[in-house]
Design an enzyme around this catalytic site. Sequence first.
Site, short mmCIF file in Angstrom:
data_model
loop_
_atom_site.label_atom_id
_atom_site.label_comp_id
_atom_site.label_asym_id
_atom_site.label_seq_id
_atom_site.Cartn_x
_atom_site.Cartn_y
_atom_site.Cartn_z
N GLY A 1 48.47 -15.96 33.01
CA GLY A 1 47.95 -15.23 34.17
C GLY A 1 46.83 -16.00 34.85
N GLY B 1 52.36 -10.90 31.67
CA GLY B 1 52.49 -11.84 30.55
C GLY B 1 51.13 -12.07 29.93
N SER B 2 50.96 -13.23 29.33
CA SER B 2 49.72 -13.48 28.60
C SER B 2 48.56 -13.79 29.56
CB SER B 2 49.92 -14.67 27.66
OG SER B 2 50.18 -15.82 28.43
N CYS C 1 52.00 -4.76 24.94
CA CYS C 1 50.68 -5.04 25.50
C CYS C 1 49.71 -3.92 25.13
CB CYS C 1 50.76 -5.20 27.00
SG CYS C 1 51.63 -3.85 27.79
N LYS D 1 62.03 -14.27 38.28
CA LYS D 1 62.34 -15.22 37.20
C LYS D 1 62.23 -14.47 35.89
CE LYS D 1 59.89 -17.78 34.56
NZ LYS D 1 60.55 -17.55 33.25
N GLU E 1 44.17 -11.40 20.73
CA GLU E 1 45.45 -10.68 20.73
C GLU E 1 46.43 -11.42 19.81
OE1 GLU E 1 48.06 -10.89 24.21
OE2 GLU E 1 48.38 -8.74 24.05
N GLU F 1 49.18 -8.54 35.21
CA GLU F 1 49.10 -7.61 34.07
C GLU F 1 49.15 -8.47 32.82
OE1 GLU F 1 48.70 -4.40 34.16
OE2 GLU F 1 48.94 -4.18 36.32
#
Length: 504
Positions: free
Chosen positions: A243, A238-239, A294, A185, A395, A260
Site C-alpha cells: 500500500g 493488501g499489505s 485483515c 488485477k 501483523e 485498505e
Amino acid sequence: MAKAKPVKTTKAKTYKNFIGGSWVNSASGKTFENRNPANLDDIIGKFQDSNEADVKAAVKAARGAFPAWRAMPAPVRAEILYKAGEELIKQKEEIAKTMTREMGKVLKETRGDVQEAIDMTYFMAGEGRRMHGATMPSELANKFNMTIRQPIGVVGMITPWNFPIAIPSWKIMPALICGNTAVIKSAPDTPWSVWKLVEILHNAGLPKGVLNMISGGGPEAGQPLVEHREVDIVSFTGSTRTGRLISEMCAPTFKHCSLEMGGKNVIIVMDDADVELAVEGAIWAAFGTSGQRCTAASRMVVHKKVIKDFTQSLMDKAKKLRVGNGLDSKTDMGPIINEPQMEKILKYIEIGHKEGASMLCGGKRLMGIKHKNGYFIAPTVFAGVTEDMTIFKEEIFGPVTDVVQCEDLEDGIRIANNTIYGLSASIYTRDVNSAFKAMRDVYTGLFYINAPTIGAEVHLPFGGTRNTGNGHREAGQQALDIFSEWKSVYVDFSGKIQKAQIDN
Ligand code: NAD
C-alpha cells in the site's frame, strides 16, 4: 510468477484475461498455475501471466467504454448488477467449493465470502436508485443549491487473496454503479474467483470494456496499472508494505488512491466478562480463515483477574480445532495460502519463542497423512506476551495469537492502542460504562462489543486508522465517496446578478 512449487502436472483448464468484452491470452502468451494449498496436486487452472502490454489494452478498453457507461442512468446500470446478484445466488455453492480449493478456507467461510459479494451487489444496485445528493437553501433569494455525485473515470483495482470474491465485489460494485469503468488485477493466488465474478457480470449484460480483468503478479501487472496515466483512481487492498508503494506511485500525479491495509486487531476481556463467550469469540477471530483475515484477532488483552481461566480455555479449544482440507465438513481450519506465507508465520513463531513468550500450543507445520501435501500450521497460542515483543507489534497473518495481561480498563485500552495499525477491536464486558468508554477511546475503524473482531456487514463503512488505511472507507454508502466526486450546483432563477457574501 508462480503460486507454488510445481508438484505434479495434471491437465488443467486455461483461463483468459477479459479485455474489451473478449476473453484473451496475455500478450506474452505466458501462463501460471493456480494450485490448491491444501493439496498441491490439485490444479484449479492456468491463468494469464499479464504484463504492461495487457494493462495498456485493458485501460484502453475501459477508457473507451467510459462515456457511454457514464451516460447510462444509474438505475439502468443497477439492473445489470441485480442480474449478476441473481446469478451469484444460483452459483453460490459451486463458487464456494472452487474457492475453497483455490485458497483453502473452510466451506462455510467461502459460502460467507460469496454471500458477502451477493449482499454488496444488491446493496450497490439499490444505490443506483438512491445516489443521494443534497439540496440546501441559498443565502440569496430565488436561488437553488444542490450537490450531485459524478463518476471519476477509470478505476484500477488491486485485490488480495483472502476474500477472493468479496473484496473484488466491494470495489467493482460501487465503482460501476457510480458510472466508472474499471480494470481489476486479481491476486496471484486467487485469479479464479475474480474470473468467475467477471464472467457473471459479463453474462448479466455489462457493456464491453466497462469491466476488464487481468491476472498476474504485483510488480509485473499491478504496478503498470497503478502507474498508467489513464487510470484515475487506484483502489487497493493488501499489505501495508505494498500500500505504501502504491501511495508513492500515485502521489506524483495526485491520482486518487484508496488503501485498505494490514491490521493487528485486539480483543479486550474485562474481569466482568462472560469468559466462555469471550473465548468462543477469540477462537473464531484468531483461527477463522487460519488467521489470514485483515480483521483477525492476534492480540488478546485480558484482565489479570480472569487471565488464567481465559488462557486455559483458549488453549484447550485451540488444541481441539481440526486442521485439514476445507472441503471436509469435519475441518475447522484450513491451510495457509502458500509456501512463503507459511515460512513467514513459522519465522514469527520462532521469534516469539526467542523473545521469551510461552507457546501453549501449536507452533509447528503439520506433516501428517492429511497434511503433508499442503501448507498447514497448527493453531498457536502465545501467553506471557509483552508490548516490546515482535509478535505483539507485527501483523503475522496466520493462526497465531497472543495473550497479554492488563491491569484494568484504562490499561487495556492503552495496550489496545499501542500499535501502528487500527482496523478492528472488540471488548467483552457486562458493564455498559466500560463498553462505551472503550468504544470511544480505542482508535480503530471497527469496534465490537461482546463480539469478536470479525463480522463486518456490507451496509456499514469498513476500513481502518493509522497504517491500516488512508482515510477512506469501503462498503456502506461511504464507498461511493471513493468512486465519485461531489459537484456543488448553484441555480440562480432571479433573472439578475446576485453576489454571494456581498449582497446580504
Ligand atoms: P499483498 O500486498 O502482498 O498483495 C496485494 C495485492 O497487491 C496483490 O494483488 C499483489 O499482486 C499486488 N501487488 C504486490 N506488489 C505490487 C506492486 N509493486 N504494485 C502493484 N500491486 C502489487 O497482500 P496479500 O498478501 O495479498 O494480502 C494480505 C494483506 O492484505 C494483509 O496485510 C491483510 O491485512 C491485508 N488485507 C487488508 C484488508 C483490509 O480491508 N484492510 C482486507 C484483506 C486483506
